[in-house]
Design a protein around this motif. Sequence first.
Motif, PDB file in Angstrom:
ATOM      1  N   SER A 112      64.884 124.041  47.964  1.00  0.00           N
ATOM      2  CA  SER A 112      65.552 124.927  48.919  1.00  0.00           C
ATOM      3  C   SER A 112      66.866 124.277  49.319  1.00  0.00           C
ATOM      4  O   SER A 112      66.941 123.067  49.522  1.00  0.00           O
ATOM      5  CB  SER A 112      64.675 125.172  50.152  1.00  0.00           C
ATOM      6  N   HIS A 151      64.967 126.539  54.381  1.00  0.00           N
ATOM      7  CA  HIS A 151      64.058 125.396  54.291  1.00  0.00           C
ATOM      8  C   HIS A 151      62.690 125.721  54.908  1.00  0.00           C
ATOM      9  O   HIS A 151      61.659 125.242  54.423  1.00  0.00           O
ATOM     10  CB  HIS A 151      64.645 124.182  54.997  1.00  0.00           C
ATOM     11  N   TRP A 166      58.411 119.629  46.416  1.00  0.00           N
ATOM     12  CA  TRP A 166      59.455 120.365  47.131  1.00  0.00           C
ATOM     13  C   TRP A 166      60.626 119.449  47.472  1.00  0.00           C
ATOM     14  O   TRP A 166      60.447 118.373  48.046  1.00  0.00           O
ATOM     15  CB  TRP A 166      58.863 120.969  48.407  1.00  0.00           C
ATOM     16  N   ALA A 172      64.233 119.404  49.550  1.00  0.00           N
ATOM     17  CA  ALA A 172      65.073 120.051  50.568  1.00  0.00           C
ATOM     18  C   ALA A 172      66.492 119.523  50.417  1.00  0.00           C
ATOM     19  O   ALA A 172      66.739 118.336  50.636  1.00  0.00           O
ATOM     20  CB  ALA A 172      64.536 119.775  51.965  1.00  0.00           C
ATOM     21  N   VAL A 198      60.896 120.010  58.232  1.00  0.00           N
ATOM     22  CA  VAL A 198      61.468 120.045  56.891  1.00  0.00           C
ATOM     23  C   VAL A 198      61.652 118.640  56.337  1.00  0.00           C
ATOM     24  O   VAL A 198      61.173 118.307  55.251  1.00  0.00           O
ATOM     25  CB  VAL A 198      62.806 120.812  56.899  1.00  0.00           C
ATOM     26  N   ALA A 225      59.166 117.552  53.163  1.00  0.00           N
ATOM     27  CA  ALA A 225      59.646 117.631  51.783  1.00  0.00           C
ATOM     28  C   ALA A 225      59.316 116.348  51.024  1.00  0.00           C
ATOM     29  O   ALA A 225      59.294 115.257  51.594  1.00  0.00           O
ATOM     30  CB  ALA A 225      61.143 117.889  51.766  1.00  0.00           C
ATOM     31  N   VAL A 267      64.464 114.623  50.030  1.00  0.00           N
ATOM     32  CA  VAL A 267      65.550 115.229  50.798  1.00  0.00           C
ATOM     33  C   VAL A 267      66.867 114.777  50.184  1.00  0.00           C
ATOM     34  O   VAL A 267      67.095 113.578  49.991  1.00  0.00           O
ATOM     35  CB  VAL A 267      65.483 114.828  52.284  1.00  0.00           C
TER      36      VAL A 267
END
Length: 427
Positions: free
Chosen positions: A133, A141, A155, A157, A187, A191, A194
Amino acid sequence: MKRLLVMAYFYPPLAGGGVHRVLSFTQHLPAHGWDCTVVCAGEHDYWVRDLTLLERVPADTEVLRVGGGSALAGLLRVRGASTAGRRSSGMFAGRRALSNWWLLPDSYVGWAARARNVALARIARGGIDALLSSSPPDSVHLAGAKVAHATHLPWVADFRDPWMGLSFRRPPTLWHASRHRALEARVTGGADLVLAASRTHLDQLAARAHERPRQLLHLPNGFEPAPDRPVAPDPQHFRIAFTGTLSLMEDAGTLLAAVRELLAREPSARAHLRIDLAGPYESEWPARAAALGLTDVVRFPGPLAHADARALQRAADVLLLWKPREAGFATMVPGKLYEYLDSGRPVVALLPAGEEAALLVERAGGARLAPGDTAALASELHVRYRRWLAGERAPDRRPDWLAAHTREHLAGELARALDGLGGGARA
């Protein structure tokens, strides 16, 4: 080949600085073993568009458009897109102020919820190995967090800018500030990886005692090398250029005042000065230029096709750089800075000393002046104009270290990070 599902509001034909990072991911990740599926906004859901960018979307990139659902998209449908990238300075101000009160984290929450459902449906069909995202808007996010929780996919971010509601806008109450911090922590703490576009932001995230990200990676915005095509010389004009949005840019006013001061010192320069402020702009700027008697010198061509903006950069005798002055913008390294440096043309930046963007300008041999310093900017431009008048044109100069900031190189770094997360379900 593995496949990365990217959730990002901004993707071609939408344009502006936020588009190019995600576009470059989809262009260059396949060479490193990662095809892409993009869940993005509708084709008319932003006030700046560039149809030529569609030519750079790889044929194998799967694009799932989610139209509407944001306050901006709704406003554009009611009022229509502004002509040539122009809008009233108050066009969105009232709605933005209201959204700061009632919509957390931002006015894109409706779109993010719809995008989440589209992402979940696509993942259910199979063939997705990881999720990314990319913000702003930050609501993407939160949608990514829910998709990752439901699917157990790794995932990432990606923060092109820090959390907007805390860094660039003042929350209306302490309660709002607390909610923003909690949402951001959800977030960054949830995640698997990052990404931070600036080292300043990366250091801020790394210094947190609680909810520190599991993995952090500094991934600059970088640039696509400009096409190596000749630029026709303009021996009659001393050309100054700025490319990028003029929204919230107080130092556009510094430039206008500096140009008026330069012309007061040397009236004959009016015949030679040509200043292009190319990009989306608010209606106050042409009005201020007219009030200062500069309409024959300063032009507002509006948003240009990206290739045309790059050509304008390469043709300039001076490239101007600035950004919003609020303290939260200290983390920002504008993507166009890398493009400016790739052009090889001289850069004059109005930036606070010691900030990351300012240090990059100085490292590359550019000039840094204090934001708002009209007299210093007028003197700097006057000196450069006099050199040009004497027949001196600054040679192109690209710093050697810039090669590590091509988006092709940076996509390789991202691909290695994705490989390190492992494909398929999280633990």
